[in-house]
Motif scaffolding. Structure first.
Motif, PDB file in Angstrom:
ATOM      1  N   ARG A   1      31.403  20.979  42.062  1.00  0.00           N
ATOM      2  CA  ARG A   1      32.684  21.069  42.774  1.00  0.00           C
ATOM      3  C   ARG A   1      33.801  22.760  42.743  1.00  0.00           C
ATOM      4  NH1 ARG A   1      38.819  20.489  42.612  1.00  0.00           N
ATOM      5  NH2 ARG A   1      39.324  19.656  44.422  1.00  0.00           N
ATOM      6  N   GLU A   2      33.630  22.915  41.525  1.00  0.00           N
ATOM      7  CA  GLU A   2      33.845  24.643  41.598  1.00  0.00           C
ATOM      8  C   GLU A   2      32.769  25.256  42.088  1.00  0.00           C
ATOM      9  OE1 GLU A   2      35.959  25.990  38.948  1.00  0.00           O
ATOM     10  OE2 GLU A   2      36.855  24.244  39.063  1.00  0.00           O
ATOM     11  N   THR A   3      31.517  25.197  42.561  1.00  0.00           N
ATOM     12  CA  THR A   3      30.914  25.917  42.894  1.00  0.00           C
ATOM     13  C   THR A   3      30.923  26.174  44.476  1.00  0.00           C
ATOM     14  OG1 THR A   3      29.215  25.027  41.317  1.00  0.00           O
ATOM     15  CG2 THR A   3      28.016  26.402  43.331  1.00  0.00           C
ATOM     16  N   ILE A   4      31.516  24.501  44.878  1.00  0.00           N
ATOM     17  CA  ILE A   4      31.566  24.980  46.963  1.00  0.00           C
ATOM     18  C   ILE A   4      32.279  24.820  46.774  1.00  0.00           C
ATOM     19  CG2 ILE A   4      32.377  22.802  47.915  1.00  0.00           C
ATOM     20  CD1 ILE A   4      30.417  20.281  47.150  1.00  0.00           C
ATOM     21  N   MET A   5      33.434  25.353  45.849  1.00  0.00           N
ATOM     22  CA  MET A   5      34.904  26.149  46.794  1.00  0.00           C
ATOM     23  C   MET A   5      34.551  27.305  46.156  1.00  0.00           C
ATOM     24  SD  MET A   5      37.871  23.840  44.601  1.00  0.00           S
ATOM     25  CE  MET A   5      38.984  24.338  44.597  1.00  0.00           C
ATOM     26  N   ASN A   6      34.218  28.274  44.912  1.00  0.00           N
ATOM     27  CA  ASN A   6      33.731  29.679  45.106  1.00  0.00           C
ATOM     28  C   ASN A   6      32.734  29.703  45.989  1.00  0.00           C
ATOM     29  OD1 ASN A   6      35.251  29.820  43.095  1.00  0.00           O
ATOM     30  ND2 ASN A   6      33.375  29.132  41.523  1.00  0.00           N
TER      31      ASN A   6
ATOM     32  N   GLY B   1      41.663  23.460  53.271  1.00  0.00           N
ATOM     33  CA  GLY B   1      42.841  24.217  52.774  1.00  0.00           C
ATOM     34  C   GLY B   1      42.743  24.944  52.458  1.00  0.00           C
ATOM     35  N   ASN B   2      42.281  26.705  52.373  1.00  0.00           N
ATOM     36  CA  ASN B   2      42.550  27.068  51.899  1.00  0.00           C
ATOM     37  C   ASN B   2      43.533  28.418  52.505  1.00  0.00           C
ATOM     38  OD1 ASN B   2      41.296  26.632  50.153  1.00  0.00           O
ATOM     39  ND2 ASN B   2      38.653  27.786  51.326  1.00  0.00           N
ATOM     40  N   THR B   3      43.731  29.348  52.293  1.00  0.00           N
ATOM     41  CA  THR B   3      45.347  29.737  52.618  1.00  0.00           C
ATOM     42  C   THR B   3      44.939  30.891  52.990  1.00  0.00           C
ATOM     43  OG1 THR B   3      46.543  30.856  50.890  1.00  0.00           O
ATOM     44  CG2 THR B   3      47.178  28.824  51.414  1.00  0.00           C
ATOM     45  N   PHE B   4      45.147  31.946  53.959  1.00  0.00           N
ATOM     46  CA  PHE B   4      45.001  33.550  54.489  1.00  0.00           C
ATOM     47  C   PHE B   4      46.053  33.888  55.083  1.00  0.00           C
ATOM     48  CE2 PHE B   4      41.554  35.775  58.099  1.00  0.00           C
ATOM     49  CZ  PHE B   4      41.741  37.055  56.893  1.00  0.00           C
ATOM     50  N   ARG B   5      46.505  35.236  53.959  1.00  0.00           N
ATOM     51  CA  ARG B   5      47.438  36.013  54.534  1.00  0.00           C
ATOM     52  C   ARG B   5      47.090  37.660  54.163  1.00  0.00           C
ATOM     53  NH1 ARG B   5      48.737  31.813  54.125  1.00  0.00           N
ATOM     54  NH2 ARG B   5      50.850  30.116  54.126  1.00  0.00           N
ATOM     55  N   ILE B   6      48.008  38.480  54.124  1.00  0.00           N
ATOM     56  CA  ILE B   6      47.644  40.149  54.461  1.00  0.00           C
ATOM     57  C   ILE B   6      49.194  40.337  53.700  1.00  0.00           C
ATOM     58  CG2 ILE B   6      45.762  40.063  56.265  1.00  0.00           C
ATOM     59  CD1 ILE B   6      48.386  41.428  58.230  1.00  0.00           C
ATOM     60  N   ILE B   7      48.890  41.175  52.433  1.00  0.00           N
ATOM     61  CA  ILE B   7      49.567  41.861  52.013  1.00  0.00           C
ATOM     62  C   ILE B   7      50.392  43.067  52.654  1.00  0.00           C
ATOM     63  CG2 ILE B   7      51.280  43.169  49.846  1.00  0.00           C
ATOM     64  CD1 ILE B   7      48.594  41.092  48.611  1.00  0.00           C
ATOM     65  N   ASP B   8      51.234  44.045  53.515  1.00  0.00           N
ATOM     66  CA  ASP B   8      51.828  45.021  53.753  1.00  0.00           C
ATOM     67  C   ASP B   8      49.882  45.053  55.161  1.00  0.00           C
ATOM     68  OD1 ASP B   8      53.264  45.657  52.254  1.00  0.00           O
ATOM     69  OD2 ASP B   8      52.077  47.143  50.984  1.00  0.00           O
ATOM     70  N   LEU B   9      49.916  46.220  55.685  1.00  0.00           N
ATOM     71  CA  LEU B   9      48.554  46.981  56.486  1.00  0.00           C
ATOM     72  C   LEU B   9      49.378  46.392  57.572  1.00  0.00           C
ATOM     73  CD1 LEU B   9      45.607  47.588  56.703  1.00  0.00           C
ATOM     74  CD2 LEU B   9      45.365  44.983  57.260  1.00  0.00           C
ATOM     75  N   THR B  10      50.475  47.489  57.571  1.00  0.00           N
ATOM     76  CA  THR B  10      51.103  48.022  58.589  1.00  0.00           C
ATOM     77  C   THR B  10      52.182  47.252  60.210  1.00  0.00           C
ATOM     78  OG1 THR B  10      49.094  47.138  60.524  1.00  0.00           O
ATOM     79  CG2 THR B  10      48.599  49.444  60.167  1.00  0.00           C
ATOM     80  N   SER B  11      52.304  45.818  59.411  1.00  0.00           N
ATOM     81  CA  SER B  11      52.596  44.502  60.296  1.00  0.00           C
ATOM     82  C   SER B  11      54.012  44.061  59.635  1.00  0.00           C
ATOM     83  CB  SER B  11      51.643  43.288  59.497  1.00  0.00           C
ATOM     84  OG  SER B  11      51.950  42.382  60.693  1.00  0.00           O
ATOM     85  N   ASP B  12      54.244  44.097  60.599  1.00  0.00           N
ATOM     86  CA  ASP B  12      55.637  43.232  60.404  1.00  0.00           C
ATOM     87  C   ASP B  12      55.087  41.996  60.325  1.00  0.00           C
ATOM     88  OD1 ASP B  12      56.867  45.795  61.070  1.00  0.00           O
ATOM     89  OD2 ASP B  12      57.011  45.691  63.235  1.00  0.00           O
ATOM     90  N   GLY B  13      56.112  41.447  59.228  1.00  0.00           N
ATOM     91  CA  GLY B  13      55.704  39.576  58.456  1.00  0.00           C
ATOM     92  C   GLY B  13      54.688  39.914  58.580  1.00  0.00           C
ATOM     93  N   GLY B  14      53.334  39.933  58.633  1.00  0.00           N
ATOM     94  CA  GLY B  14      52.080  40.005  58.215  1.00  0.00           C
ATOM     95  C   GLY B  14      51.435  39.026  59.334  1.00  0.00           C
TER      96      GLY B  14
ATOM     97  N   ILE C   1      42.696  35.642  50.418  1.00  0.00           N
ATOM     98  CA  ILE C   1      42.078  34.180  50.263  1.00  0.00           C
ATOM     99  C   ILE C   1      42.546  33.208  49.147  1.00  0.00           C
ATOM    100  CG2 ILE C   1      40.673  32.551  51.411  1.00  0.00           C
ATOM    101  CD1 ILE C   1      39.446  34.772  53.311  1.00  0.00           C
ATOM    102  N   CYS C   2      42.959  32.719  49.239  1.00  0.00           N
ATOM    103  CA  CYS C   2      43.444  30.916  48.259  1.00  0.00           C
ATOM    104  C   CYS C   2      43.522  29.799  48.611  1.00  0.00           C
ATOM    105  CB  CYS C   2      44.794  31.715  47.371  1.00  0.00           C
ATOM    106  SG  CYS C   2      45.269  32.984  47.828  1.00  0.00           S
ATOM    107  N   ASP C   3      42.684  29.467  47.102  1.00  0.00           N
ATOM    108  CA  ASP C   3      42.599  28.006  47.581  1.00  0.00           C
ATOM    109  C   ASP C   3      43.236  27.007  46.489  1.00  0.00           C
ATOM    110  OD1 ASP C   3      41.479  27.435  44.810  1.00  0.00           O
ATOM    111  OD2 ASP C   3      39.290  26.949  45.906  1.00  0.00           O
ATOM    112  N   GLU C   4      43.605  25.873  46.248  1.00  0.00           N
ATOM    113  CA  GLU C   4      44.126  25.204  45.224  1.00  0.00           C
ATOM    114  C   GLU C   4      44.691  25.885  44.017  1.00  0.00           C
ATOM    115  OE1 GLU C   4      41.519  21.328  43.810  1.00  0.00           O
ATOM    116  OE2 GLU C   4      42.457  21.231  46.681  1.00  0.00           O
ATOM    117  N   ARG C   5      43.356  26.579  43.803  1.00  0.00           N
ATOM    118  CA  ARG C   5      42.913  26.938  42.345  1.00  0.00           C
ATOM    119  C   ARG C   5      44.251  27.705  41.833  1.00  0.00           C
ATOM    120  NH1 ARG C   5      37.165  28.353  41.364  1.00  0.00           N
ATOM    121  NH2 ARG C   5      37.682  29.050  43.619  1.00  0.00           N
TER     122      ARG C   5
END
Length: 201
Positions: free
Chosen positions: A34-39, A119-132, A157-161
């Motif tokens: 399972r860890e291998t699949i998530m990675n 169920g992973n999340t994808f966000r940006i920090i800064d990088l020109t964007s108002d509010g991401g 990009i994050c998962d449940e871990r």
């Protein structure tokens, strides 16, 4: 000569012991698998994010005027305006730079990214964007700073871990990318473009 032959095979007790041993071995193997699949999923998704940035910069360099906008999208046709990129994203030629796909203005949808799996999340920090919610590239390949944004940033990009297993790409002010590294702070947590520990939602 006797007609009796001894049948070979497992006894019931041997079969039960074999099943118990196999179940114990499987209980150790399944979490590791399972860890291998998530990675692998995280690696594939961060590679896609890296190619997304490279593609947007490349398309921007082909323009005589206008910008290339990359933004989060929920309908694969327009910018959603929110910071949750895991719902999908689009890349388009944005002639007037208004972050809206206006075909009447000559805007053209170039690429569409599907929602992230697992169920992973994808966000940006800064990088020109108002509010991401978006990133824009000029014809020189540089990210365009917004009124309140930064010209450098990090895609995370994050998962449940959580942050300890997250993947990230840092983008410098010229638009070049590199995989984020752990430069200090919390052990095992990657650092963003400002050397701060990345966080997950």
């Amino acid at each position: 000569m006797s007609g009796f032959q001894r049948a070979s095979g497992f006894t019931l007790l041997e079969l039960i012991i074999t099943i118990i041993v196999l179940s114990i071995v499987a209980s150790f193997a399944v979490p590791s698998f399972r860890e291998t699949i998530m990675n692998n999923r995280l690696t594939a998704q961060i590679n896609e994010a890296s190619s997304l940035i490279s593609y947007a910069r490349s398309e921007a360099s082909k323009l005589q005027s206008g910008l290339v906008t990359v933004c989060s999208s929920t309908d694969s046709a327009s910018c959603s305006g929110n910071a949750a990129w895991e719902t999908g994203w689009i890349v388009f030629r944005d002639i007037d730079g208004d972050r809206a796909v206006d075909t009447a203005d000559g805007d053209e949808l170039l690429k569409v990214g599907a929602a992230l799996t697992g169920g992973n999340t994808f966000r940006i920090i800064d990088l020109t964007s108002d509010g991401g919610g978006y990133v824009q590239f000029a014809s020189n390949g540089f990210p365009i700073p917004s009124a309140t944004g930064n010209a450098a940033g990090t895609f995370v990009i994050c998962d449940e871990r959580g942050a300890s297993e997250a993947r990230a790409i840092s983008v410098n002010i010229s638009g070049q990318t590199r995989l984020a590294r752990d430069n200090g702070g919390t052990a095992g947590v990657l650092n963003d473009h400002d050397n701060a520990d990345i966080t997950c939602p």
